[in-house]
Write a protein that holds these residues in place. Sequence first.
Motif, PDB file in Angstrom:
ATOM      1  N   ASP A 190      69.917  54.457  68.298  1.00  0.00           N
ATOM      2  CA  ASP A 190      68.481  54.193  68.465  1.00  0.00           C
ATOM      3  C   ASP A 190      67.935  54.907  69.700  1.00  0.00           C
ATOM      4  O   ASP A 190      66.853  55.484  69.661  1.00  0.00           O
ATOM      5  CB  ASP A 190      68.207  52.685  68.581  1.00  0.00           C
ATOM      6  N   GLN A 191      68.712  54.894  70.783  1.00  0.00           N
ATOM      7  CA  GLN A 191      68.276  55.537  72.024  1.00  0.00           C
ATOM      8  C   GLN A 191      68.214  57.057  71.855  1.00  0.00           C
ATOM      9  O   GLN A 191      67.287  57.706  72.360  1.00  0.00           O
ATOM     10  CB  GLN A 191      69.226  55.183  73.179  1.00  0.00           C
ATOM     11  N   GLU A 192      69.196  57.621  71.176  1.00  0.00           N
ATOM     12  CA  GLU A 192      69.210  59.076  70.948  1.00  0.00           C
ATOM     13  C   GLU A 192      68.046  59.496  70.054  1.00  0.00           C
ATOM     14  O   GLU A 192      67.416  60.534  70.282  1.00  0.00           O
ATOM     15  CB  GLU A 192      70.538  59.507  70.321  1.00  0.00           C
ATOM     16  N   LEU A 193      67.749  58.677  69.051  1.00  0.00           N
ATOM     17  CA  LEU A 193      66.608  58.963  68.170  1.00  0.00           C
ATOM     18  C   LEU A 193      65.319  58.952  68.990  1.00  0.00           C
ATOM     19  O   LEU A 193      64.503  59.869  68.885  1.00  0.00           O
ATOM     20  CB  LEU A 193      66.534  57.945  67.034  1.00  0.00           C
ATOM     21  N   GLU A 194      65.175  57.950  69.822  1.00  0.00           N
ATOM     22  CA  GLU A 194      63.986  57.855  70.677  1.00  0.00           C
ATOM     23  C   GLU A 194      63.861  59.085  71.575  1.00  0.00           C
ATOM     24  O   GLU A 194      62.767  59.636  71.748  1.00  0.00           O
ATOM     25  CB  GLU A 194      64.050  56.566  71.514  1.00  0.00           C
ATOM     26  N   ALA A 195      64.985  59.535  72.128  1.00  0.00           N
ATOM     27  CA  ALA A 195      64.982  60.727  72.994  1.00  0.00           C
ATOM     28  C   ALA A 195      64.550  61.965  72.210  1.00  0.00           C
ATOM     29  O   ALA A 195      63.779  62.793  72.712  1.00  0.00           O
ATOM     30  CB  ALA A 195      66.362  60.938  73.603  1.00  0.00           C
ATOM     31  N   GLN A 196      65.028  62.098  70.982  1.00  0.00           N
ATOM     32  CA  GLN A 196      64.638  63.242  70.146  1.00  0.00           C
ATOM     33  C   GLN A 196      63.132  63.231  69.888  1.00  0.00           C
ATOM     34  O   GLN A 196      62.474  64.270  69.917  1.00  0.00           O
ATOM     35  CB  GLN A 196      65.396  63.217  68.807  1.00  0.00           C
ATOM     36  N   GLU A 232      66.779  52.757  60.944  1.00  0.00           N
ATOM     37  CA  GLU A 232      68.138  52.505  60.460  1.00  0.00           C
ATOM     38  C   GLU A 232      68.576  53.606  59.496  1.00  0.00           C
ATOM     39  O   GLU A 232      69.708  54.095  59.568  1.00  0.00           O
ATOM     40  CB  GLU A 232      68.215  51.136  59.775  1.00  0.00           C
ATOM     41  N   ILE A 233      67.671  54.014  58.617  1.00  0.00           N
ATOM     42  CA  ILE A 233      67.968  55.092  57.663  1.00  0.00           C
ATOM     43  C   ILE A 233      68.242  56.404  58.407  1.00  0.00           C
ATOM     44  O   ILE A 233      69.219  57.091  58.120  1.00  0.00           O
ATOM     45  CB  ILE A 233      66.803  55.261  56.664  1.00  0.00           C
ATOM     46  N   ILE A 234      67.383  56.739  59.354  1.00  0.00           N
ATOM     47  CA  ILE A 234      67.546  57.993  60.103  1.00  0.00           C
ATOM     48  C   ILE A 234      68.871  57.982  60.864  1.00  0.00           C
ATOM     49  O   ILE A 234      69.613  58.967  60.842  1.00  0.00           O
ATOM     50  CB  ILE A 234      66.355  58.235  61.051  1.00  0.00           C
ATOM     51  N   CYS A 235      69.171  56.858  61.498  1.00  0.00           N
ATOM     52  CA  CYS A 235      70.423  56.758  62.267  1.00  0.00           C
ATOM     53  C   CYS A 235      71.644  56.800  61.342  1.00  0.00           C
ATOM     54  O   CYS A 235      72.659  57.413  61.681  1.00  0.00           O
ATOM     55  CB  CYS A 235      70.411  55.502  63.132  1.00  0.00           C
ATOM     56  N   TYR A 290      57.579  61.978  61.866  1.00  0.00           N
ATOM     57  CA  TYR A 290      58.129  60.620  61.943  1.00  0.00           C
ATOM     58  C   TYR A 290      57.089  59.516  61.681  1.00  0.00           C
ATOM     59  O   TYR A 290      57.356  58.603  60.888  1.00  0.00           O
ATOM     60  CB  TYR A 290      58.821  60.434  63.304  1.00  0.00           C
ATOM     61  N   PRO A 291      55.893  59.572  62.286  1.00  0.00           N
ATOM     62  CA  PRO A 291      54.903  58.511  62.011  1.00  0.00           C
ATOM     63  C   PRO A 291      54.531  58.419  60.525  1.00  0.00           C
ATOM     64  O   PRO A 291      54.200  57.342  60.036  1.00  0.00           O
ATOM     65  CB  PRO A 291      53.683  58.908  62.845  1.00  0.00           C
ATOM     66  N   HIS A 292      54.606  59.540  59.817  1.00  0.00           N
ATOM     67  CA  HIS A 292      54.305  59.530  58.383  1.00  0.00           C
ATOM     68  C   HIS A 292      55.381  58.785  57.609  1.00  0.00           C
ATOM     69  O   HIS A 292      55.091  58.098  56.632  1.00  0.00           O
ATOM     70  CB  HIS A 292      54.135  60.956  57.854  1.00  0.00           C
ATOM     71  N   TYR A 293      56.638  58.935  58.035  1.00  0.00           N
ATOM     72  CA  TYR A 293      57.728  58.164  57.420  1.00  0.00           C
ATOM     73  C   TYR A 293      57.480  56.673  57.608  1.00  0.00           C
ATOM     74  O   TYR A 293      57.594  55.876  56.683  1.00  0.00           O
ATOM     75  CB  TYR A 293      59.085  58.518  58.041  1.00  0.00           C
TER      76      TYR A 293
END
Length: 117
Positions: A44-50, A34-37, A15-18
């Motif tokens: 956004d919260q679910e992405l953060e949890a992942q 936004e793209i990932i979601c 993710y940091p590379h993206y």
Amino acid sequence: MTKHKIYTMSFASVYPHYVTKAEKKGRTKAEVDEIICWLTGYSDQELEAQLEQQTDFETFFADAPKMNPSRTLIKGVVCGVRVEDIEEPTMQEIRYLDKLIDELAKGKAMEKILRKG
């Protein structure tokens, strides 16, 4: 058949590379998110949890709430392979994301990246 190495890598490690790739070209972390979601259906919260859980790529995509049906409109080449021709589903999802991040870094408008209109 052995799994491809990327499947077992944590999504959080890539993710940091993206984000870096996008920011080097004047784009933002928010646009990457936004793209990932958009692609996966994560909030956004679910992405953060992942990211916090260090979920591997295979699980990240397998557990995605709702893969965007418009992702099949993503065409082009990533790492020398046409994304629309990739037969292995998880690898295709990974390459769809790679292609979207490439488009962001190349300055494409978010509306076009997200296949609107």
